[in-house]
Motif scaffolding. Sequence first.
Motif, short mmCIF file in Angstrom:
data_model
loop_
_atom_site.label_atom_id
_atom_site.label_comp_id
_atom_site.label_asym_id
_atom_site.label_seq_id
_atom_site.Cartn_x
_atom_site.Cartn_y
_atom_site.Cartn_z
N THR A 245 0.69 -1.35 0.10
CA THR A 245 -0.08 0.05 0.07
C THR A 245 0.91 1.17 -0.15
N ILE A 246 0.13 2.29 -0.55
CA ILE A 246 1.04 3.70 -0.69
C ILE A 246 0.38 4.64 0.30
N VAL A 247 1.10 4.78 1.43
CA VAL A 247 0.54 5.57 2.40
C VAL A 247 1.62 6.73 2.70
N LYS A 248 1.15 8.04 2.95
CA LYS A 248 2.19 9.02 3.13
C LYS A 248 2.20 9.33 4.70
N ARG A 249 3.46 8.82 5.07
CA ARG A 249 3.64 9.00 6.64
C ARG A 249 4.05 10.38 6.82
N ASP A 250 3.79 10.82 8.24
CA ASP A 250 4.06 12.31 8.58
C ASP A 250 5.16 12.39 9.45
N GLY A 251 5.88 11.17 9.66
CA GLY A 251 6.92 11.28 10.52
C GLY A 251 7.68 9.89 10.52
N PRO A 252 8.96 9.92 10.93
CA PRO A 252 9.70 8.64 10.80
C PRO A 252 9.20 7.65 11.96
N PRO A 253 9.64 6.37 11.90
CA PRO A 253 10.66 5.89 10.89
C PRO A 253 10.48 5.81 9.37
N TRP A 254 11.41 6.14 8.56
CA TRP A 254 10.82 6.14 7.11
C TRP A 254 11.14 4.69 6.42
N ILE B 257 14.92 5.36 10.48
CA ILE B 257 14.66 4.55 9.33
C ILE B 257 14.37 2.95 9.50
N GLU B 258 13.19 2.51 9.09
CA GLU B 258 12.58 1.29 9.32
C GLU B 258 13.10 0.19 8.38
N LYS B 259 13.31 0.82 7.25
CA LYS B 259 13.75 -0.14 6.09
C LYS B 259 14.45 0.57 5.19
N LEU B 260 15.59 -0.20 4.45
CA LEU B 260 16.35 0.39 3.69
C LEU B 260 16.88 -0.74 2.66
N HIS B 261 16.44 -0.37 1.61
CA HIS B 261 17.05 -1.18 0.35
C HIS B 261 17.74 -0.43 -0.64
N VAL B 262 18.59 -1.06 -1.61
CA VAL B 262 19.66 -0.54 -2.31
C VAL B 262 19.55 -0.83 -3.51
N VAL B 263 19.42 0.32 -4.54
CA VAL B 263 19.42 -0.11 -6.21
C VAL B 263 20.94 0.25 -6.59
N CYS B 264 21.50 -0.54 -7.41
CA CYS B 264 22.82 0.03 -7.93
C CYS B 264 22.88 -0.90 -8.98
N PRO B 265 24.10 -0.50 -9.83
CA PRO B 265 24.62 -1.28 -11.22
C PRO B 265 25.53 -2.29 -10.50
N GLU B 266 25.51 -3.48 -10.90
CA GLU B 266 26.34 -4.73 -10.47
C GLU B 266 27.93 -4.28 -10.60
N THR B 267 28.19 -3.85 -11.73
CA THR B 267 29.81 -3.53 -12.11
C THR B 267 29.90 -2.15 -12.62
N LYS B 268 31.25 -1.81 -12.93
CA LYS B 268 31.32 -0.56 -13.38
C LYS B 268 32.80 -0.54 -14.28
N ASP C 251 13.38 15.68 9.55
CA ASP C 251 12.38 16.79 9.36
C ASP C 251 12.23 16.77 7.83
N LEU C 252 11.56 15.54 7.38
CA LEU C 252 11.23 15.12 5.83
C LEU C 252 10.11 16.10 5.53
N PRO C 253 9.04 16.00 6.10
CA PRO C 253 7.79 16.59 5.78
C PRO C 253 8.05 18.21 5.49
N THR C 254 8.88 18.86 6.50
CA THR C 254 8.94 20.36 6.39
C THR C 254 9.84 20.74 5.20
N PHE C 255 10.81 20.09 5.20
CA PHE C 255 11.95 20.27 4.02
C PHE C 255 11.13 19.98 2.76
N HIS C 256 10.59 19.08 2.80
CA HIS C 256 9.74 18.55 1.23
C HIS C 256 8.69 19.73 0.97
N ALA C 257 8.02 20.34 1.80
CA ALA C 257 7.00 21.35 1.61
C ALA C 257 7.62 22.62 1.25
#
Length: 390
Positions: free
Chosen positions: A65-74, A102-113, A254-260
């Motif tokens: 589900t896509i729910v916009k949280r108003d505070g951490p953990p992100w 931070i509650e969850k952290l996943h990473v996207v990156c190329p395998e090699t360069k 302070d993500l919501p404030t910076f984002h706004a």
Amino acid sequence: MTLRKQFPLVVNPILRLFSSLQICARCKSAMGTKMLEAHTPKIYYGIPRLIDSTRLNHHDAGDSTIVKRDGPPWRVMFFGSDNFSIASLKALHKCRTEGKLIEKLHVVCPETKYIKRKGKTRIISPIWQYCHDNDLTHFPWPITPEVKGYDIGVLSSFGHLVPGHLIESFPYGIANVHPSLLPRWRGASPITSAILGGDKTTGVSIMGLRPKRFDVGPILLQESIEIPHRCTTESLQETLASQGADMIVRFLKDLPTFHANGKAQSEEGVTLCGKIVPKMAIVSWSKMCDEIDRLYRAIGQDFPLETSWNGNQVRLNQMNDPKVTADLEINMEGALLGELYYHKPTQQLCVKCKDGWVSFGEVTFRKKMTAKDFYNGFLSGKNIGRQCFV
């Protein structure tokens, strides 16, 4: 009696040929071993295997589900590829370990360069290696279109355009950690360009990512620093990477404030920078000493400065501070641009520029050697005459 027994000299070589053929994974053609090796890019085969995460929409990726949280953990997805990205990823990983920000952290990156200056040889991406060493879930780029269960994406020195549908899949979008004071130095080489341009200050911008164009999004957070005297791209990158890591953590707190409160970039003061290419290392001796020094500090660690002597390539290393070289006693009147002078007390090879002299402690001519060895081997003697780099 089979054909093989009747005509062994004809049939056996043909059978050996076909049995030795291999199928190329790229073009599906059959070819011999040597041809296959020449046809296939050289690849580093020690790439570590990470958590199998080829699809995002399974239990490892989290809530659908896509729910916009108003505070951490992100719930954060990180995009990165090189050494500049490592500091930000380490900071986010530390926050995830602590579990408050931070509650969850996943990473996207190329395998090699690709390694610069070495053709098609590949090395492991530093981000990929970090994921392997720290058991972080990794998704290879490009990822599947549908991404759910994250609050924000964080991107740092990724090198790929991110499509709009992917940006929009994060309730708070994607925040880009960019090492310049945008809108100055938009593009692929902001740190190098700041040194080449003789900038006195630089900094880090956290901006909202926009599709189809690099570095044009709103500024969410920005801080400046003074560029240290005679710093190199490598040392300045380390400083800015650490600064960017601190900033992205404060941004998430302070993500919501910076984002706004993001502000659109000014249309004034826009400068662009492209990729650094080897031909930039060729020195023009009609330039000022400070320009050559900035070139050396900006790209010399990846592409040593190059010049020509008697039709041969010479590379120049261990450049001195031009202010120190200016204090040397160089007794040569009417010197031409590129003319050489060996300063024996300091064992430095000096070269005439537009407004003075620059000096180097090491050169590569056929092999790497000190300035003293280059002088003794090629510049000393009665009939040598005056010599110039061109």
